[in-house]
Write an enzyme that holds these catalytic residues in place. Structure first.
Site, PDB file in Angstrom:
ATOM      1  N   CYS A   9      50.643  35.904  44.889  1.00  0.00           N
ATOM      2  CA  CYS A   9      49.218  35.700  45.171  1.00  0.00           C
ATOM      3  C   CYS A   9      48.649  34.554  44.356  1.00  0.00           C
ATOM      4  O   CYS A   9      47.439  34.316  44.373  1.00  0.00           O
ATOM      5  CB  CYS A   9      48.428  36.989  44.905  1.00  0.00           C
ATOM      6  SG  CYS A   9      48.539  37.577  43.201  1.00  0.00           S
ATOM      7  N   ASP A  47      57.325  40.853  43.777  1.00  0.00           N
ATOM      8  CA  ASP A  47      55.906  40.804  44.154  1.00  0.00           C
ATOM      9  C   ASP A  47      55.081  41.109  42.905  1.00  0.00           C
ATOM     10  O   ASP A  47      54.459  42.166  42.785  1.00  0.00           O
ATOM     11  CB  ASP A  47      55.610  41.816  45.265  1.00  0.00           C
ATOM     12  CG  ASP A  47      54.176  41.709  45.783  1.00  0.00           C
ATOM     13  OD1 ASP A  47      53.495  40.716  45.449  1.00  0.00           O
ATOM     14  OD2 ASP A  47      53.727  42.626  46.493  1.00  0.00           O
TER      15      ASP A  47
END
Length: 472
Positions: A429, A402
């Site tokens: 993201c 992440d």
């Protein structure tokens, strides 16, 4: 991807790039049909082959565009008149959305927004990563407003009056917006308390040019599962005057107030928070819960801003991991441990790695309050931490990635190859850096098998996604 200065055009079809000389100048008004969206949410149309970017438009809008900038390869316009609105155009429910740089899609149906976000992820995978994989789905949000659990308001104080809101698009000009549609009601009440304190104590605001003035930002966090709220003044100084009054006003106004903090940031930087934070009232942390696990959140902790969508994202990551209880899971870029700890009861061993010392301390505390004993956390950057594990003989079955928006560091991929996990679950993201990293992992013998997009940030152009990657 076609990049024209800072603008990125997203098309589902293959792009053909040509430089065309067009008689078009600043202040011209032209008829334009919008046929695509940029990665920032602006509409784009073609005028005699020249790309023209117009914020606040929707694909299929027919407009008169007033040209405000003409460059060699593109032009930028604003809406002068809408001749024929797109079937997907709606009336914005926010009076600030045309000026504020936060929301890009309040004038568009949510179905069209989701369609765009899924196609953006798909386009990046195909075109940047050269991957033959289809995005399974996009997981939409149930709540399109008041979902953010964090707000950072820049402040301007003039004649004792506070103006707090958000920066206008591509500027540092503050658009006053206390009642932002993305923020919970407690934050607006908190701003009212700060305004009274500012007026009473003649507080000055920080000036970026001179480096003088006290108050830089007003910062709030909320635990949606608990209702607990933290208020924080970010200052260019060592202390605030009459902190007792500020605390009293906040306690009077803000339901669930649990903590009041002061963060010191004297640097000439656009980084919002400084390194030093003191609690002037209440608790050091606020609490929240995700997927049945409790978490302590400090002012500097990374924590996903949309609680409900975060639970959907982490549930999908856990599903992709396919855990049966015998695995060793390595959570790289673990932050305060949220992703890994939500999986801990389904694994044999969990190891988290994070470069920020405070985050590691938070992760250890989060494991403790959840009575998780099969987790350890290492303070190091991801490549060095993975090297430490390799030397210790720890062989992860599953790696959770992440990373920040820039994606994984290059040296990490060699270490992953040496650790040789069976599965990688990559939470991203930024679909562009995800696609780039998936292409690198493919060269290392790892194939992307499933991709789901998650709308973590409704009404903004950002989109999160999670990918299952398996060793060939």
């Amino acid at each position: 991807m076609l990049i024209l200065n800072i603008y990125v055009i997203i098309y589902s079809a293959k792009l053909c790039v040509t430089v065309i000389s067009v008689e078009l100048s600043k202040n011209d008004k032209i008829e334009l049909t919008i046929d695509a969206l940029t990665s920032e949410g602006s509409g784009v149309g073609r005028y005699n082959g020249l790309a023209v970017f117009v914020r606040g438009t929707v694909p299929q809008d027919k407009i008169i565009a007033h040209i405000i900038k003409r460059s060699k390869n593109y032009a930028i316009g604003i809406i002068d008149k809408i001749l024929q609105p797109s079937p997907e155009r709606i009336e914005s429910d926010c009076p600030y959305s045309k000026k504020c740089g936060g929301c890009s899609f309040r004038h568009m149906t949510y179905d069209e927004e989701l369609k765009y976000k899924k196609s953006r992820v798909q386009d990046a995978l195909n075109r940047i990563g050269h991957l033959d994989i289809k995005v399974d789905e996009i997981i939409g949000a149930d709540d399109l407003s008041h979902y953010r659990n964090k707000a950072q308001y820049p402040v301007d104080i003039s004649d004792g009056e506070m103006f707090a809101g958000f920066y206008a698009y591509k500027s540092h000009r503050i658009i006053p917006c206390a009642d932002c549609k993305l923020q919970p009601a407690e934050f607006e009440k908190g701003l009212e308390a700060f305004a009274k304190w500012i007026e009473s104590e003649n507080i000055t605001s920080y000036n970026e040019q001179t480096g003088k003035g006290l108050l830089r930002h007003i910062y709030f966090r909320k635990g949606f599962a608990t209702g607990e709220v933290m208020a924080c003044a970010v200052i260019n100084g060592n202390s605030i005057p009459n902190g007792e009054l500020l605390v009293s006003l906040l306690r009077e106004k803000v339901d669930g107030l649990t903590s009041v903090a002061v963060n010191i940031n004297k640097e000439k930087t656009n980084v919002i928070l400084g390194k030093e934070t003191s609690i002037i009232w209440g608790e050091k942390y606020i609490r929240d819960s995700l997927l049945g696990k409790d978490f302590l959140i400090s002012p500097n902790s990374f924590y996903q801003v949309n609680h409900n969508q975060c639970e959907k994202l982490y549930a999908k990551a856990k599903d992709f991991a396919g855990l049966i209880g015998t695995e060793t899971v390595l959570d790289l870029y673990c932050g305060v441990g949220t992703i890994g700890l939500t999986m801990a009861e389904n694994v044999k061993q969990l190891v988290g790695i994070e470069i920020i010392p405070q985050a590691i301390e938070n992760a250890k505390e989060n494991a403790k309050i959840n009575h998780i004993t099969n987790a350890q956390f290492i303070c190091a950057d991801a490549p060095k931490g993975a090297e430490i594990l390799k030397k210790q003989g720890v062989n992860p079955d599953v790696i959770i990635l992440d990373p920040p928006r820039k994606g994984c560091g290059k040296s990490l991929f060699d270490t992953i190859e040496q650790l040789s996990p069976k599965k990688i679950v990559y939470v991203s993201c930024d679909s562009a850096t995800l696609a780039r990293d998936l292409a690198i992992l493919k060269e290392k013998g790892y194939e992307a098998k499933k991709v789901s997009a998650v709308d973590m940030f409704p009404r903004t152009p950002h989109v999160e996604c999670v990918t299952l990657i398996e060793k060939d």
